[in-house]
Design a protein around this motif. Structure first.
Motif: not given
Length: 200
Positions: A4-15
């Motif tokens: 999912t795009c949420i997984e992608l966001l959590a992986f690349f966005d450190k915050a």
């Protein structure tokens, strides 16, 4: 690939990864719902989201979805439009480019090269051959004539601040064929027009 795009966001966005920024449940829910849909050009996934200004539509739904789409789907295309060039540059495009930069920083560190080519209003993924095209309806450039890059490739149309996008732009976009996602995002507006009708 990321499911999912949420997984992608959590992986690349450190915050987000470290919990300094916490996503609202609705942001996670919408992102996952969009990513898990299995639409075709014959049965496209049509989606309307109405949310307040500053609620994170661009940062936490549109940007991760658009980048997930081009990173995880071969030869795919995302067309994003908004009624205002200023808003497109300062918000939607800024968030997409910011997340793309995080992806590139990771890929330089781990793969020794960038995987996304980021130009103004155009982002290309070298690995998948996919692209994001952004245009504002108050700037030159037409809304029509966008089709998938090749037969059976996926295409998403995203209309941001949809309540302010003129009916003729919606008509022109509807002439684009082959899309399997059509997503309308907007803050609340008058109870009329294309966005209002799509939401209801």
């Amino acid at each position: 690939g990321f499911e999912t795009c949420i997984e992608l966001l959590a992986f690349f966005d450190k915050a987000i990864n470290e919990g300094t920024v916490v996503l609202h449940p609705w942001q996670i829910e919408e992102g996952e719902k969009l990513s898990r849909a299995k639409p075709t050009s014959h049965h496209p996934h049509k989606f309307a989201l109405c949310a307040a200004n500053g609620s994170g539509k661009d940062a936490f739904v549109i940007a991760p979805f658009a980048l997930w789409f081009i990173l995880c789907k071969r030869r795919s295309r995302v067309i994003i439009t908004s009624s205002s060039g200023v808003q497109l540059t300062n918000q939607t495009e800024a968030y997409i480019s910011g997340l793309a930069e995080k992806v590139n920083n990771w890929s330089i560190a781990n793969l020794g090269q960038t995987i996304l080519k980021v130009n103004k209003r155009h982002i290309v993924c070298h690995l998948s051959g996919s692209e994001i095209i952004l245009f504002a309806t108050d700037e030159e450039g037409k809304a029509e004539g966008y089709h998938p890059l090749e037969p059976n490739a996926e295409m998403a149309i995203i209309v941001n601040e949809a309540k302010s996008v003129a009916p003729e732009i919606f008509r022109a976009l509807k002439r684009c064929t082959g899309y399997n996602y059509w997503l309308n995002f907007s803050t609340p507006g008058e109870p009329l027009g294309d966005f209002y009708n799509s939401y209801n």
